[in-house]
Design an enzyme around this catalytic site. Structure first.
Site, PDB file in Angstrom:
ATOM      1  N   LYS A  12     -17.748 -43.456 -68.901  1.00  0.00           N
ATOM      2  CA  LYS A  12     -18.812 -42.450 -68.758  1.00  0.00           C
ATOM      3  C   LYS A  12     -18.227 -41.051 -68.878  1.00  0.00           C
ATOM      4  O   LYS A  12     -17.030 -40.826 -68.668  1.00  0.00           O
ATOM      5  CB  LYS A  12     -19.552 -42.582 -67.424  1.00  0.00           C
ATOM      6  N   PRO A  97      -9.256 -44.704 -70.553  1.00  0.00           N
ATOM      7  CA  PRO A  97      -8.105 -44.039 -69.931  1.00  0.00           C
ATOM      8  C   PRO A  97      -8.051 -44.282 -68.419  1.00  0.00           C
ATOM      9  O   PRO A  97      -9.079 -44.264 -67.743  1.00  0.00           O
ATOM     10  CB  PRO A  97      -8.361 -42.554 -70.229  1.00  0.00           C
ATOM     11  N   VAL A  98      -6.839 -44.529 -67.903  1.00  0.00           N
ATOM     12  CA  VAL A  98      -6.658 -44.851 -66.483  1.00  0.00           C
ATOM     13  C   VAL A  98      -6.592 -43.556 -65.666  1.00  0.00           C
ATOM     14  O   VAL A  98      -5.903 -42.612 -66.050  1.00  0.00           O
ATOM     15  CB  VAL A  98      -5.355 -45.669 -66.285  1.00  0.00           C
ATOM     16  N   GLY A 100      -8.582 -41.226 -65.365  1.00  0.00           N
ATOM     17  CA  GLY A 100      -8.860 -40.120 -66.286  1.00  0.00           C
ATOM     18  C   GLY A 100     -10.164 -39.401 -66.036  1.00  0.00           C
ATOM     19  O   GLY A 100     -10.504 -38.476 -66.775  1.00  0.00           O
ATOM     20  N   GLY A 105     -11.894 -47.549 -63.610  1.00  0.00           N
ATOM     21  CA  GLY A 105     -11.785 -48.475 -62.487  1.00  0.00           C
ATOM     22  C   GLY A 105     -13.157 -48.993 -62.073  1.00  0.00           C
ATOM     23  O   GLY A 105     -13.330 -50.182 -61.780  1.00  0.00           O
ATOM     24  N   SER A 106     -14.134 -48.095 -62.078  1.00  0.00           N
ATOM     25  CA  SER A 106     -15.510 -48.492 -61.734  1.00  0.00           C
ATOM     26  C   SER A 106     -16.042 -49.484 -62.758  1.00  0.00           C
ATOM     27  O   SER A 106     -16.741 -50.442 -62.406  1.00  0.00           O
ATOM     28  CB  SER A 106     -16.420 -47.261 -61.700  1.00  0.00           C
ATOM     29  N   ASP A 139     -19.336 -44.394 -58.394  1.00  0.00           N
ATOM     30  CA  ASP A 139     -19.629 -44.449 -59.835  1.00  0.00           C
ATOM     31  C   ASP A 139     -19.899 -45.870 -60.333  1.00  0.00           C
ATOM     32  O   ASP A 139     -20.258 -46.053 -61.497  1.00  0.00           O
ATOM     33  CB  ASP A 139     -18.435 -43.908 -60.645  1.00  0.00           C
TER      34      ASP A 139
END
Ligand code: C5P
Length: 301
Positions: A12, A97-98, A100, A105-106, A139
């Site tokens: 997102k 991207p980690v 980022g 992660g969400s 998120d």
């Protein structure tokens, strides 16, 4: 018997992130306009002895593979509710991207939830899935839903938004991540002694989304966390300058950063701006994407 289930989940960008004052619980009330973009992680759930997480992709080394991973937490939460044992191998094919500011992660949390629900036949309702998502993080519900939505409360209460066209983006990925709590902490430090207004969605921005008007959206992009992200990572100012100098209509920090997002006119402009950003040496990599994108979707069994 089902061998495995794969779910694809989008990243997102926050086209508006209006942040209120810190609440007594430490969270901040938001008017958070989420837009899903066409960069995806894929989460595959396969029956296993116990819970195991693996991850592949260029940034896989930065992803925690223990119980703190949101995919692991999602599986544990669903299993707990339905009284099943979380015996599953979750593999994350990571393209987002980690750390980022793009909800990678969400996305993995929402993807694992949907994949485990299908694998275990728990048949959770949409409402139950959204409840679990909200427990996992602010998120995560949006990662499940995708498209575009206004998030209020701490960002987890969603109202779907209409989007009348396709928007083109370039994302400049920085070296290393930024911690979301650290960025909110810096926001509080910068806001100390000032009157922080109650967050509200911008009518011009909602109109830009509804009509698919790229120029209007470019003028309405706003992220209240941007000064805090720039304060912690001053080099991002150079990335923003390089993107706009290359012809982007507007640029902003994505969520809590450090990824920066550039809105461009069309696909050709996206390629030009991505090339210029790479050549500028102000980012690690540049990715092209469009929005809106669908939420978490099962793509393979
Ligand atoms: O909800 P989530 O776990 O993603 O939030 C991570 C951190 O971001 C929180 O611990 C908090 O420091 C900060 N946060 C916040 N206000 C929000 C959302 C997140 O302060 N609305």
């Amino acid at each position: 018997m089902t061998e495995s289930i794969t779910v694809r989940v989008p990243a997102k960008v926050n086209v508006q992130l209006a942040v209120g004052a810190a609440r007594p619980d430490g969270f901040h009330d938001l008017a958070n306009v989420f837009l899903a973009v066409s960069l995806y992680d894929e989460v595959t759930a396969t029956p296993a002895d116990g819970l195991r997480i693996t991850c592949s992709g260029p940034d896989a080394g930065q992803v925690p593979l223990d119980a703190t991973n949101l995919a692991a937490r999602a599986a544990t939460a669903l299993a707990g509710r339905y009284g099943v044992s979380p015996d599953v191998h979750l593999h994350i094919a990571k393209d987002i991207p980690v750390a980022g500011g793009m909800a990678g992660g969400s996305a993995d949390g929402a993807g694992a939830l949907l994949a485990c629900d299908a694998l275990w036949g728990t048949g959770a309702s949409r409402e139950e899935l959204l409840d679990i998502c909200a427990e996992l993080g602010s998120d995560v519900p949006f990662s499940l839903v995708g498209g575009a939505a206004l998030g209020t409360g701490r960002g987890e209460r969603l109202t779907p938004l209409e989007v009348g066209g396709t928007f083109h983006w370039v994302f400049a990925v920085a070296d290393g991540g930024l911690s979301t709590p650290a960025v909110y902490g810096e926001f509080d430090r910068l806001a100390a002694g000032t009157d922080v207004p109650a967050p509200a969605a911008s009518p011009a921005l909602l109109e830009a989304l509804r009509t698919g008007d790229t120029a209007l959206l470019a003028g309405a992009l706003v992220n209240d966390l941007q000064p805090a992200a720039l304060s912690l990572r001053p080099s991002l100012a150079g990335t923003l300058a390089a993107g706009t100098a290359a012809g982007a209509l507007a640029g902003l920090v994505s969520g809590s950063g450090p990824t920066t997002a550039f809105l461009v006119k069309d696909e050709e402009a996206a390629r030009t701006v991505a090339d210029a950003l790479l050549a500028s040496g102000t980012c690690r990599t540049a990715r092209v994407a469009t929005s809106p994108a669908a939420g978490a979707t099962q793509i393979r069994t």
